[in-house]
Design an enzyme around this catalytic site. Sequence first.
Site, PDB file in Angstrom:
ATOM      1  N   GLU A  67     -10.407  -6.161 -21.660  1.00  0.00           N
ATOM      2  CA  GLU A  67     -11.085  -6.763 -20.678  1.00  0.00           C
ATOM      3  C   GLU A  67     -11.676  -7.848 -20.854  1.00  0.00           C
ATOM      4  O   GLU A  67     -12.560  -7.895 -21.916  1.00  0.00           O
ATOM      5  CB  GLU A  67     -12.065  -6.037 -19.908  1.00  0.00           C
ATOM      6  CG  GLU A  67     -12.867  -6.308 -18.899  1.00  0.00           C
ATOM      7  CD  GLU A  67     -12.205  -7.214 -17.738  1.00  0.00           C
ATOM      8  OE1 GLU A  67     -11.417  -6.326 -17.157  1.00  0.00           O
ATOM      9  OE2 GLU A  67     -12.491  -8.183 -17.404  1.00  0.00           O
ATOM     10  N   GLY A  98      -6.743  -6.037 -18.647  1.00  0.00           N
ATOM     11  CA  GLY A  98      -7.595  -5.918 -17.278  1.00  0.00           C
ATOM     12  C   GLY A  98      -8.156  -4.762 -16.783  1.00  0.00           C
ATOM     13  O   GLY A  98      -7.275  -3.833 -16.645  1.00  0.00           O
ATOM     14  N   MET A 151      -9.457  -7.201  -1.542  1.00  0.00           N
ATOM     15  CA  MET A 151      -7.926  -6.833  -1.372  1.00  0.00           C
ATOM     16  C   MET A 151      -7.781  -5.359  -1.082  1.00  0.00           C
ATOM     17  O   MET A 151      -7.531  -4.812  -2.290  1.00  0.00           O
ATOM     18  CB  MET A 151      -7.009  -7.499  -2.571  1.00  0.00           C
ATOM     19  CG  MET A 151      -6.971  -8.795  -2.467  1.00  0.00           C
ATOM     20  SD  MET A 151      -5.978  -9.629  -3.731  1.00  0.00           S
ATOM     21  CE  MET A 151      -5.336 -10.937  -3.228  1.00  0.00           C
ATOM     22  N   ILE A 154      -7.053  -1.191 -10.443  1.00  0.00           N
ATOM     23  CA  ILE A 154      -5.597  -0.639 -10.715  1.00  0.00           C
ATOM     24  C   ILE A 154      -5.166  -0.260 -12.161  1.00  0.00           C
ATOM     25  O   ILE A 154      -4.543   0.732 -12.524  1.00  0.00           O
ATOM     26  CB  ILE A 154      -4.645  -1.952 -10.198  1.00  0.00           C
ATOM     27  CG1 ILE A 154      -4.843  -2.174  -8.639  1.00  0.00           C
ATOM     28  CG2 ILE A 154      -3.291  -1.920 -10.555  1.00  0.00           C
ATOM     29  CD1 ILE A 154      -4.265  -3.217  -7.999  1.00  0.00           C
ATOM     30  N   ASP A 168      -4.716  -9.152   2.453  1.00  0.00           N
ATOM     31  CA  ASP A 168      -4.608  -9.727   1.213  1.00  0.00           C
ATOM     32  C   ASP A 168      -4.318 -11.167   1.161  1.00  0.00           C
ATOM     33  O   ASP A 168      -4.698 -11.942   0.283  1.00  0.00           O
ATOM     34  CB  ASP A 168      -3.745  -9.089   0.374  1.00  0.00           C
ATOM     35  CG  ASP A 168      -4.185  -7.660  -0.168  1.00  0.00           C
ATOM     36  OD1 ASP A 168      -5.313  -7.241   0.329  1.00  0.00           O
ATOM     37  OD2 ASP A 168      -3.540  -7.034  -0.950  1.00  0.00           O
ATOM     38  N   THR A 172       1.180 -11.069   5.285  1.00  0.00           N
ATOM     39  CA  THR A 172       2.329 -11.066   4.222  1.00  0.00           C
ATOM     40  C   THR A 172       1.769 -10.646   2.632  1.00  0.00           C
ATOM     41  O   THR A 172       2.483 -10.708   1.870  1.00  0.00           O
ATOM     42  CB  THR A 172       2.927 -12.429   3.967  1.00  0.00           C
ATOM     43  OG1 THR A 172       1.883 -13.332   4.015  1.00  0.00           O
ATOM     44  CG2 THR A 172       3.881 -12.809   5.275  1.00  0.00           C
ATOM     45  N   CYS A 209       0.840  -1.358   0.033  1.00  0.00           N
ATOM     46  CA  CYS A 209       0.054  -0.186  -0.110  1.00  0.00           C
ATOM     47  C   CYS A 209       0.880   1.264   0.109  1.00  0.00           C
ATOM     48  O   CYS A 209       0.585   2.018  -0.849  1.00  0.00           O
ATOM     49  CB  CYS A 209      -0.830   0.015   0.959  1.00  0.00           C
ATOM     50  SG  CYS A 209      -1.809   1.535   1.450  1.00  0.00           S
ATOM     51  N   HIS A 234     -24.669  23.439   1.826  1.00  0.00           N
ATOM     52  CA  HIS A 234     -24.825  23.830   0.493  1.00  0.00           C
ATOM     53  C   HIS A 234     -23.775  24.882   0.237  1.00  0.00           C
ATOM     54  O   HIS A 234     -23.796  25.829   1.066  1.00  0.00           O
ATOM     55  CB  HIS A 234     -26.304  24.472   0.379  1.00  0.00           C
ATOM     56  CG  HIS A 234     -26.392  25.092  -1.043  1.00  0.00           C
ATOM     57  ND1 HIS A 234     -26.809  24.249  -2.217  1.00  0.00           N
ATOM     58  CD2 HIS A 234     -26.491  26.461  -1.336  1.00  0.00           C
ATOM     59  CE1 HIS A 234     -26.839  24.996  -3.198  1.00  0.00           C
ATOM     60  NE2 HIS A 234     -26.801  26.357  -2.770  1.00  0.00           N
TER      61      HIS A 234
HETATM   62  P1  FAD Z   1       0.756  -5.839   2.096  1.00  0.00           P
HETATM   63  O1  FAD Z   1       0.547  -4.314   1.904  1.00  0.00           O
HETATM   64  O2  FAD Z   1       0.954  -6.369   0.681  1.00  0.00           O
HETATM   65  O3  FAD Z   1       1.999  -5.950   2.944  1.00  0.00           O
HETATM   66  C1  FAD Z   1       2.548  -7.187   3.037  1.00  0.00           C
HETATM   67  C2  FAD Z   1       4.060  -7.141   3.491  1.00  0.00           C
HETATM   68  O4  FAD Z   1       4.497  -8.242   4.014  1.00  0.00           O
HETATM   69  C3  FAD Z   1       4.927  -6.548   2.374  1.00  0.00           C
HETATM   70  O5  FAD Z   1       5.689  -5.427   2.906  1.00  0.00           O
HETATM   71  C4  FAD Z   1       6.012  -7.885   2.203  1.00  0.00           C
HETATM   72  O6  FAD Z   1       7.056  -7.580   1.937  1.00  0.00           O
HETATM   73  C5  FAD Z   1       5.988  -8.492   3.577  1.00  0.00           C
HETATM   74  N1  FAD Z   1       6.378  -9.994   3.722  1.00  0.00           N
HETATM   75  C6  FAD Z   1       5.829 -10.858   2.813  1.00  0.00           C
HETATM   76  N2  FAD Z   1       6.340 -11.993   3.219  1.00  0.00           N
HETATM   77  C7  FAD Z   1       7.049 -11.850   4.281  1.00  0.00           C
HETATM   78  C8  FAD Z   1       7.854 -12.429   5.095  1.00  0.00           C
HETATM   79  N3  FAD Z   1       7.906 -13.908   4.896  1.00  0.00           N
HETATM   80  N4  FAD Z   1       8.545 -11.942   5.843  1.00  0.00           N
HETATM   81  C9  FAD Z   1       8.684 -10.655   6.229  1.00  0.00           C
HETATM   82  N5  FAD Z   1       7.855  -9.657   5.441  1.00  0.00           N
HETATM   83  C10 FAD Z   1       7.065 -10.308   4.432  1.00  0.00           C
HETATM   84  N6  FAD Z   1      -5.864  -0.496  -1.425  1.00  0.00           N
HETATM   85  C11 FAD Z   1      -7.059   0.407  -1.082  1.00  0.00           C
HETATM   86  O7  FAD Z   1      -7.396   0.072  -0.128  1.00  0.00           O
HETATM   87  N7  FAD Z   1      -7.043   1.690  -1.755  1.00  0.00           N
HETATM   88  C12 FAD Z   1      -6.157   1.922  -2.853  1.00  0.00           C
HETATM   89  O8  FAD Z   1      -6.249   3.144  -3.252  1.00  0.00           O
HETATM   90  C13 FAD Z   1      -5.333   0.788  -3.404  1.00  0.00           C
HETATM   91  N8  FAD Z   1      -4.551   1.364  -4.523  1.00  0.00           N
HETATM   92  C14 FAD Z   1      -3.638   0.240  -4.767  1.00  0.00           C
HETATM   93  C15 FAD Z   1      -2.923   0.552  -5.931  1.00  0.00           C
HETATM   94  C16 FAD Z   1      -1.814  -0.513  -6.431  1.00  0.00           C
HETATM   95  C17 FAD Z   1      -1.107  -0.045  -7.617  1.00  0.00           C
HETATM   96  C18 FAD Z   1      -1.994  -1.618  -5.655  1.00  0.00           C
HETATM   97  C19 FAD Z   1      -1.140  -2.624  -6.316  1.00  0.00           C
HETATM   98  C20 FAD Z   1      -2.744  -1.941  -4.617  1.00  0.00           C
HETATM   99  C21 FAD Z   1      -3.648  -0.859  -4.306  1.00  0.00           C
HETATM  100  N9  FAD Z   1      -4.316  -1.444  -2.974  1.00  0.00           N
HETATM  101  C22 FAD Z   1      -5.205  -0.332  -2.655  1.00  0.00           C
HETATM  102  C23 FAD Z   1      -4.467  -2.531  -2.516  1.00  0.00           C
HETATM  103  C24 FAD Z   1      -3.715  -2.442  -1.082  1.00  0.00           C
HETATM  104  O9  FAD Z   1      -2.224  -2.159  -1.601  1.00  0.00           O
HETATM  105  C25 FAD Z   1      -3.565  -3.755  -0.314  1.00  0.00           C
HETATM  106  O10 FAD Z   1      -5.032  -4.575  -0.250  1.00  0.00           O
HETATM  107  C26 FAD Z   1      -2.885  -3.580   0.939  1.00  0.00           C
HETATM  108  O11 FAD Z   1      -1.610  -3.362   0.778  1.00  0.00           O
HETATM  109  C27 FAD Z   1      -2.941  -5.141   1.510  1.00  0.00           C
HETATM  110  O12 FAD Z   1      -2.458  -4.980   2.700  1.00  0.00           O
HETATM  111  P2  FAD Z   1      -1.557  -6.293   3.584  1.00  0.00           P
HETATM  112  O13 FAD Z   1      -1.308  -5.712   4.938  1.00  0.00           O
HETATM  113  O14 FAD Z   1      -2.702  -7.373   3.786  1.00  0.00           O
HETATM  114  O15 FAD Z   1      -0.344  -6.638   2.751  1.00  0.00           O
END
Ligand code: FAD
Length: 467
Positions: free
Chosen positions: A204, A181, A319, A185, A313, A144, A42, A445
């Site tokens: 799409e 797609g 997600m 995104i 996620d 993760t 994120c 308003h």
């Molecule tokens: P993540 O943010 O994916 O974080 C997981 C972390 O775990 C990462 O830093 C990774 O390095 C770490 N990790 C993985 N495995 C290990 C391990 N074994 N040991 C140590 N560290 C590890 N969502 C919204 O709500 N609004 C938005 O505007 C939005 N825009 C987006 C735009 C783009 C381009 C993308 C790709 C995604 C967007 N999202 C948005 C989705 C959002 O980024 C994700 O839903 C969110 O980041 C999920 O959070 P998370 O904490 O589950 O995982």
Amino acid sequence: MNKYDVAVIGSGPGGYVAAIRCAQLGLKTAIIEKYSTLGGTCLNVGCIPSKALLDSSHHYHDAVHHFEKHGIGVDGLKVDLGQMISRKDEVVSQTTEGINFLMSKNNIDVYQGIGSFKDATNINITKEDGNVETIEAAKTIIATGSKPSTLPFITLDKKRVITSTEALKLKEIPKHMIIIGGGVIGLELGSVYKRLGAEVSVVEFMPTIIPTMDKMLAKELQKSLKKQGMKFYTSHKVTSVTNNGDEVVVTADDKKGKSVEFKGDYVLVSVGRRPFTDGLGLDNVGINVNERGQIETNDHLQTNVSNIFAIGDVVKGAMLAHKAEEEGTMVAEFIAGQKPHINYNLIPGVVYTWPEVAAVGKTEEQLKEEGVAYKSGSFPMRALGRARASMDIEGQVKVLADKETDEILGVHMIGARAADMIAEAVVAMEFRASAEDVSRMSHAHPTFTEAIKEACLAATDNRPIHS
Ligand code: FAD
């Protein structure tokens, strides 16, 4: 060996929020992140950088297309993509540094390295230099996240055939970007480059873009983006991607099965994201994963190993960063002995194109499928004084309410500032408001929020004031 009440693996919005909430509740907490910056997808390559580029490109687009009408002349307007990207990078680093500050403020120990289960209470952390440190944690929260997915026949060279991560740091404005797609995104990043002057074609597979949202939103958004010059090829199944260096060729079967060809200089593959569990050592503890690669959990987000939880996620559900955050809070509070709850029906979905798209609750298609008797009220943005003042007249708000009780069941909006306005609908629905309740509340308003009040009036007994 360091011992903790809770260890969190992954520092995205799920992980870092879970860690903070655990610490607030008096639990000794560690967070493990494999990258050198905290914040996950994120903050580093998702929500924040994409919004930074969307905002910059929106300013440029406004200057090119709307300033003159407002009586503002701009000579010699040009795009400096390098500066745009470096401003985005600054925003990212300020934001991720903010997470470091929050970790130290809450006395959370940060470990950099890959976290992997040795057993259910011991986690190995493999550092960049190969050294392994082990910590002990009574409870662990897996956060993760996810990685971009692709199609089996596509080779991502990350130069010409790219994912969202590379699209956030291109060195040039593409001449023709082909986007595979038409989800959130793809449309957001497509908007960035379209506004900067690229030709953008969206291919799409489904009959509509943003296929999981209410069909009204898909139709209206496609109309608006088409007006901005984006091209759409829905019901097209991509069959091959050939990378010839500077030119990339995408072939797809259209709805009649005829093969069509698209030639461009960049292909953005945005066909969704997959849960990321590589290297976690799930097998060492026997954690169950479903056929989609998501970690299986119960209603408390607890895995089949009772002291290990999973959020964001990497588990089922939308997600989205704010969904991951709610889950982080919920698990922390559950571990601390509280009885938290998430209403998944009220997690809003937003597309940060312009006009913006935002929705919460049931779509009209879902209500029909579920056989719920409902009524619908809509109000067009163009009827608002505020919309005319700012020249943001596209879009509408649609409110779906229960036919008998008038309870709001879904709100779907497209228009300026919809991303922020959807919060009103979430609050109303969280308190189970009727459309009439909202229609009787004063809305400042002139604001765009008046469209919500008017749509509620339309849903209550079809008596909007201004249309
Ligand atoms: P993540 O943010 O994916 O974080 C997981 C972390 O775990 C990462 O830093 C990774 O390095 C770490 N990790 C993985 N495995 C290990 C391990 N074994 N040991 C140590 N560290 C590890 N969502 C919204 O709500 N609004 C938005 O505007 C939005 N825009 C987006 C735009 C783009 C381009 C993308 C790709 C995604 C967007 N999202 C948005 C989705 C959002 O980024 C994700 O839903 C969110 O980041 C999920 O959070 P998370 O904490 O589950 O995982």
